[in-house]
Design an enzyme around this catalytic site. Sequence first.
Site, short mmCIF file in Angstrom:
data_model
loop_
_atom_site.label_atom_id
_atom_site.label_comp_id
_atom_site.label_asym_id
_atom_site.label_seq_id
_atom_site.Cartn_x
_atom_site.Cartn_y
_atom_site.Cartn_z
N LYS A 52 0.84 -1.20 0.00
CA LYS A 52 0.00 0.00 0.00
C LYS A 52 0.88 1.25 0.00
CE LYS A 52 -3.85 -2.41 2.07
NZ LYS A 52 -4.62 -2.78 3.26
N GLN A 96 -4.76 -1.51 9.28
CA GLN A 96 -4.68 -2.84 8.68
C GLN A 96 -5.36 -3.87 9.59
OE1 GLN A 96 -3.36 -3.51 5.56
NE2 GLN A 96 -4.13 -5.57 5.86
N ASP A 119 -10.85 2.75 3.31
CA ASP A 119 -11.15 1.32 3.16
C ASP A 119 -12.65 1.09 2.91
OD1 ASP A 119 -8.97 -0.40 3.20
OD2 ASP A 119 -8.76 -0.35 5.38
#
Length: 279
Positions: A52, A96, A119
């Site tokens: 990422k 995460q 997200d």
Amino acid sequence: MAQIIDGKKISQEIKDELKEAVAVLKEKGVEGALAVIQVGADPASSVYVRNKKRACEYIGIRSESYELPEGTSEEELLSLIQKLNDDSNINGILCQLPVPAHMDENKIIRAIAPGKDVDGFHTQNVGALVVGQSGFVSCTPAGIIQLLKRSGIDIAGKHCVVVGRSNIVGKPMALLMLKENATVTVCHSKTADLKGICREADILIVAIGKPKFITAEYVKEGAAVIDVGIHRQENGKLCGDVDFDAVETIAGAITPVPGGVGPMTIAMLMNNCVEVMTR
Ligand code: NDP
């Protein structure tokens, strides 16, 4: 033989488009920054986080890393998120998953400001998707829509069967396909006659987390098959939830693993990061 849907190529196209968009925004003085939080040192999570950050670098936005020890308390994590919510130099925040077991994952997700939730996991963004309003969409399902569209696969009017009903893949996937005017059936572990339902699919999207579970008997001839699963096999190679070699002979189009859905997730995360910059 089926058309192989090339997620690597399509994700690269998207990242190149985003890189151009970021350059234009920078000329107007708009900068982007993504805060990436990782709690603990799970090796798989570390790989995702690294990828990422690399993608941010590629498209030209800044990434800030917060690597917290496994023993970090929930309060400490929540206070970091609050600090990042209040920081006007940060426009996207991701934590995460999974977080360590002593933390309440839902509480962490809810703590991220919906406008920075790149997200797309916050209930406000999920709710916006349900009622057809704008908001951040979970990256893996959003990437699958791009894979289908950019591979010339029509969605409207097709029967789409989604196998799996997780909050991050199956459910948002079903909603996105509905938004694209597919007729959608969602299956799960309690579905009776899974095989029969899958065989009715024009587009079969599989996210169940079981290696090579979907064999050729689950697939209608000519169907588009999208495989979300990722598993490391004993021989070290990756495979998906679909038995690729068997299904490829009957499907009209299919995503490989690796190189199918996987690369799209990060591309769509970058897409969400750029979207915040344009707000
Ligand atoms: P979850 O474990 O959260 O959900 C699995 C879903 O599959 C559940 O809804 C479950 O049903 C259903 N299921 C399990 N077994 C069966 C079965 N035998 N028949 C029918 N349905 C079944 O998984 P995720 O959605 O998070 O992930 C799925 C897979 O995708 C995993 O392999 C994961 O690693 C991968 N993944 C890949 C990503 C990528 O970027 N490529 C991103 C996210 C995930 P029930 O609800 O009844 O329990």
